[in-house]
Scaffold this motif. Structure first.
Motif, mmCIF file in Angstrom:
data_model
loop_
_atom_site.group_PDB
_atom_site.id
_atom_site.type_symbol
_atom_site.label_atom_id
_atom_site.label_comp_id
_atom_site.label_asym_id
_atom_site.label_seq_id
_atom_site.Cartn_x
_atom_site.Cartn_y
_atom_site.Cartn_z
ATOM 1 N N GLU A 99 47.772 10.252 -81.557
ATOM 2 C CA GLU A 99 49.073 10.883 -81.288
ATOM 3 C C GLU A 99 49.424 10.762 -79.818
ATOM 4 N N LEU A 100 48.387 10.639 -78.991
ATOM 5 C CA LEU A 100 48.593 10.457 -77.553
ATOM 6 C C LEU A 100 47.938 9.150 -77.142
ATOM 7 N N VAL A 101 48.608 8.422 -76.228
ATOM 8 C CA VAL A 101 48.018 7.195 -75.686
ATOM 9 C C VAL A 101 48.001 7.299 -74.161
ATOM 10 N N LEU A 102 46.817 7.106 -73.604
ATOM 11 C CA LEU A 102 46.651 7.125 -72.145
ATOM 12 C C LEU A 102 46.482 5.687 -71.680
ATOM 13 N N ILE A 103 47.300 5.298 -70.695
ATOM 14 C CA ILE A 103 47.194 3.951 -70.125
ATOM 15 C C ILE A 103 46.556 4.071 -68.745
ATOM 16 N N HIS A 104 45.557 3.228 -68.499
ATOM 17 C CA HIS A 104 44.943 3.243 -67.177
ATOM 18 C C HIS A 104 44.630 1.825 -66.698
ATOM 19 N N ASP A 105 44.833 1.589 -65.397
ATOM 20 C CA ASP A 105 44.486 0.307 -64.765
ATOM 21 C C ASP A 105 43.013 0.317 -64.372
ATOM 22 N N SER A 106 42.271 -0.676 -64.827
ATOM 23 C CA SER A 106 40.858 -0.732 -64.407
ATOM 24 C C SER A 106 40.756 -0.977 -62.902
ATOM 25 N N ALA A 107 41.851 -1.434 -62.291
ATOM 26 C CA ALA A 107 41.888 -1.637 -60.846
ATOM 27 C C ALA A 107 41.907 -0.311 -60.074
ATOM 28 N N ARG A 108 41.934 0.823 -60.806
ATOM 29 C CA ARG A 108 41.841 2.151 -60.165
ATOM 30 C C ARG A 108 40.526 2.800 -60.571
ATOM 31 N N PRO A 109 39.449 2.483 -59.852
ATOM 32 C CA PRO A 109 38.129 2.966 -60.267
ATOM 33 C C PRO A 109 37.913 4.458 -60.022
ATOM 34 N N PHE A 110 38.728 5.076 -59.147
ATOM 35 C CA PHE A 110 38.432 6.450 -58.737
ATOM 36 C C PHE A 110 39.284 7.500 -59.443
ATOM 37 N N VAL A 111 39.747 7.166 -60.637
ATOM 38 C CA VAL A 111 40.392 8.163 -61.485
ATOM 39 C C VAL A 111 39.338 9.229 -61.779
ATOM 40 N N ASP A 112 39.772 10.506 -61.900
ATOM 41 C CA ASP A 112 38.770 11.514 -62.256
ATOM 42 C C ASP A 112 39.202 12.272 -63.507
ATOM 43 N N ARG A 113 38.236 12.980 -64.083
ATOM 44 C CA ARG A 113 38.508 13.638 -65.361
ATOM 45 C C ARG A 113 39.544 14.742 -65.221
ATOM 46 N N LYS A 114 39.616 15.325 -64.034
ATOM 47 C CA LYS A 114 40.585 16.405 -63.816
ATOM 48 C C LYS A 114 42.013 15.877 -64.033
#
Ligand code: CTP
Ligand code: MG
Length: 226
Positions: A99-114
């Motif tokens: 129902e939800l889709v999260l898109i993320h760039d692997s070029a951003r390694p410092f994404v955090d769970r928060k």
């Protein structure tokens, strides 16, 4: 709510210009891709991860996944020419329960769970949420080398990934506006006239784009592991 993550690693890494594909570029002894994958995989609110890679890198990606068997990676799919074509490819392969889709760039390694959780929560409530940070610079509109306008900095945000959408909304945005080339997925949703919420990203959440970003990334990694 079932949430799928689409992790993008199908770019050409032209500006970065490394010999190895950018997602596999080694940072602190691990491929770049490893860092964001670890955050997504360990987030209890994410049920599956679809990894999108370029046709030429499939064998290398399979071998990466054998070495780092993240349990939520359900599919490895081939991306497209433009970033948004890769997003669409991943989106179409998400579980039908999503129902939800999260898109993320692997070029951003410092994404955090928060910020992942903040974006998921907000998108669940409002339909669309992206990570963003305050702009530090003074931004002017320049035409023919002349400043014609200074934008109000307090109104500006530098937008990052993760970007989270109700799947139905993102599918509709792609169907209606997917042919127009954009630099992020939220733009397509904005074109539908739907609100996109902005949640707090972080200044650490940089995108590795040019060679000097590797130096910044090493410094951030060092700070984080201190
Ligand atoms: N991306 C993708 N498919 C594309 C283009 C980009 O999956 N056709 C992904 C990249 O792998 C990256 C993210 O989108 O994780 C952001 O893109 P960018 O930083 O521009 O990376 P590249 O497109 O690889 O680099 P460049 O534009 O310099 O070639
Ligand atoms: Mg690119």
């Amino acid at each position: 709510m079932f949430a799928s993550a689409v992790l993008l690693a199908a770019g050409k890494g032209k500006r970065f210009g490394s010999a190895v594909p950018k997602p596999l570029f080694r940072l602190g002894g691990k491929p770049l891709l490893f860092y964001s994958l670890r955050q997504l995989d360990s987030c209890a609110r994410i049920q599956e991860i679809i990894l999108v890679a370029s046709a030429g890198n499939m064998a290398a990606m399979r071998s990466f996944l054998r070495r780092h068997p993240f349990k939520k990676v359900k599919k490895l799919v081939t991306g497209g020419l433009r970033r948004q074509d890769s997003v669409r490819a991943g989106l179409l392969h998400t579980d039908k329960r999503a129902e939800l889709v999260l898109i993320h760039d692997s070029a951003r390694p410092f994404v955090d769970r928060k910020m992942i959780v903040a974006a998921l929560r907000k998108a669940q409530a409002t339909g669309a949420a992206v990570a963003g940070v305050a702009v530090k610079a003074t931004i002017k509109r320049v035409r023919s080398g002349v400043a014609v306008e200074t934008l109000k900095r307090e109104e500006l945000r530098e937008i990052q990934t993760p970007q989270v959408f109700r799947k139905e909304l993102l599918l509709r945005a792609f169907k209606t506006w997917g042919r127009v080339t954009v630099t992020d997925d939220a733009s397509l949703v904005e074109k539908l006239g739907k609100p996109v919420s902005v949640v707090e990203g972080s200044f650490d959440n940089i995108k590795i784009t040019t060679p000097e970003d590797a130096c910044f990334a090493r410094a951030i990694l060092e700070k984080k592991t201190r």
